[in-house]
Write an enzyme that holds these catalytic residues in place. Structure first.
Site, PDB file in Angstrom:
ATOM      1  N   SER A   1      25.676  48.757   4.134  1.00  0.00           N
ATOM      2  CA  SER A   1      25.464  47.316   4.317  1.00  0.00           C
ATOM      3  C   SER A   1      26.645  46.534   3.757  1.00  0.00           C
ATOM      4  CB  SER A   1      24.163  46.880   3.651  1.00  0.00           C
ATOM      5  OG  SER A   1      24.316  46.868   2.254  1.00  0.00           O
ATOM      6  N   ASN A  45      31.402  40.416   9.854  1.00  0.00           N
ATOM      7  CA  ASN A  45      31.760  38.998   9.797  1.00  0.00           C
ATOM      8  C   ASN A  45      33.213  38.765  10.172  1.00  0.00           C
ATOM      9  OD1 ASN A  45      29.724  36.916   8.741  1.00  0.00           O
ATOM     10  ND2 ASN A  45      29.251  38.758   7.589  1.00  0.00           N
ATOM     11  N   ARG A  50      28.669  44.464   6.543  1.00  0.00           N
ATOM     12  CA  ARG A  50      28.536  43.009   6.466  1.00  0.00           C
ATOM     13  C   ARG A  50      29.925  42.369   6.484  1.00  0.00           C
ATOM     14  NH1 ARG A  50      26.098  42.781   2.184  1.00  0.00           N
ATOM     15  NH2 ARG A  50      23.991  42.740   2.993  1.00  0.00           N
TER      16      ARG A  50
END
Lengths: 283, 156
Positions: free
Chosen positions: A219, A227, A223
């Site tokens: 994660s 992004n 993440r």
């Protein structure tokens, strides 16, 4: 360079790959490798075919450059640090250090002299790597192309190798401190006896807890990568617009990224602190 | 988007950067910050102490001022009293001196009066004798008649 929009986008999302091609491999121009050897990939297909034995020169180069910039700057200040009235640069560095120190103080209650500098490194390094994104998407690739390099992607955090490289480092630290603080049996107990404290449910617990453990670095890395990658794609899409119209979307998106860039660096840092704090907690 | 050796390279770079930061960046900066914090805290507490000291000193000064005023008032009072006493005493002295002088003068006057009377008496006696001699045309033996003359003088 690329002609169609799809090629343009694909081109901008391809790293400069230096890898090993096996003997007998047919290159982009039809030539065949007489023996296996290391070379720059000229097409995306070649880069993919290099498999694991390849290096993204741009990712590594820029991330190391940013890391050296960060450490050079901070070391420069640390050497000249004064306890009197600090100058501008020292002030900037101290604000950053204090910000990280407060984060660690709030989120991490055990004593570990590694955590705060680790968080500082992660925060500033990711911030600097993300900031590269604000450089217009065509500048550096054009220069690189002029120097004979086919691909050049300057934002390391849009490369999953970079984000996973960091999150795996964090993951190893989580494992290391879990074992160090709780001991092998303590760590095993944590994995096996939670959340259902019954011997019959140990397999279920193990599956759940190991999943939770493994999801942490994934994660973290995804993440940040997601992004930055998505943002980069949008920048490239905007770059496809006619020249006179680009600023209408480019400027707001760049301003938005002034928020996203430190936010993603902050989230990565904060989660690292939280994960390591959990690793230090003895039940 | 291929996973390859970059992953490991990045991990190694990450480890080296963290090590460098732990060893050479973090300690001096935080040490300096802590030292400055301590300095500021010391300065603030010193300032607090100084203002407290000032307050105390002011209070003390006010007290001393008050005390000095009181002492001065007492002194002035005493001086006034003393002056009044001195004036009173000198008045007394002057009066006494005056009385004494008057007394002396009186005594002198009295004495002179007595002397004058005595002289007059003697003179009158002599005059009387002279008169008597004129009348008797003889001299009076002063010795033989001294008793009578003294009686006469005493009657005058």
């Amino acid at each position: 360079m690329a002609d169609t929009p799809v090629e343009y986008i694909k081109h901008h999302l391809q790293n400069l790959t230096y890898g090993k091609l096996e003997a007998g491999y047919e290159r982009f121009d039809g030539s065949v490798m007489s023996e296996s050897g290391w070379t720059f990939a000229r097409t995306a297909q070649e880069a993919a075919d290099m498999g694991f034995m390849a290096i993204h020169v741009d990712t590594l180069g820029w991330s190391i450059a940013m890391g050296v910039l960060f450490l050079g700057l901070f070391r420069f200040v640390a050497k000249r640090v004064t306890t009197g009235v600090p100058g501008g640069l020292q002030n900037l560095v101290e604000v950053t250090v204090e910000f990280i120190e407060n984060l660690v103080k709030d989120g991490f209650h055990a004593r570990n002299p590694l955590i705060a500098p680790l968080a500082l490194t992660i925060f500033v390094w990711i911030l600097l790597m993300n900031v590269l994104k604000l450089i217009p998407v065509d500048y550096i690739p054009t220069i690189a192309h002029a120097m004979g390099l086919e691909y050049f992607k300057i934002v390391p955090t849009t490369d999953p190798n970079a984000t996973f490289g960091m999150s795996i480092g964090v993951f190893l630290l989580i494992i290391f401190y879990s074992l160090k603080v709780k001991g092998v049996t303590g760590f095993a107990k944590e994995l096996g006896m939670q959340p259902f404290n019954h011997w019959a449910l140990i397999p279920v617990n193990l599956v759940l807890e190991i999943l939770v453990l493994i999801v942490k670095p994934i994660s973290l890395a995804l993440r940040l990568f997601g992004n930055m990658y998505a943002g980069e794609v949008v920048f490239i899409l905007i770059a496809l617009l006619p020249l006179w119209a680009q600023w209408t979307l480019n400027v707001p998106w760049a301003i938005f990224h002034i928020l996203v860039i430190p936010l993603q660096a902050f989230i990565f840092t904060m989660l690292t602190i939280v994960y390591l704090a959990a690793a230090h907690e003895d039940h | 988007m291929n996973i390859n050796l970059t992953l490991i390279g990045q991990s190694i770079a990450f480890a080296i950067f963290v090590w460098f930061c732990v060893k050479y960046v973090w300690p001096p900066i935080t040490a300096a910050m802590e030292a400055r914090q301590k300095k500021i805290a010391d300065g603030l507490s010193a300032a607090d102490r100084a203002s407290l000291d000032l307050e105390l000193a002011q209070e003390k000064a006010a007290q001393q001022m008050q005390q000095a005023k009181e002492e001065a008032a007492v002194l002035i009072d005493q001086a006034n009293k003393r002056a009044a006493q001195i004036v009173e005493a000198s008045k007394d002295d002057a009066r006494k001196e005056g009385e004494k002088l008057i007394e002396q003068a009186r005594a002198e006057i009295q004495q002179e009066r007595v002397q004058a009377r005595d002289a007059l008496r003697t003179e009158v006696a002599l005059l009387a004798i002279a008169g008597a001699e004129k009348i008797l045309e003889t001299s009076v033996d002063a010795k033989a008649h001294s008793e009578m003359l003294d009686k006469l003088a005493a009657q005058l």
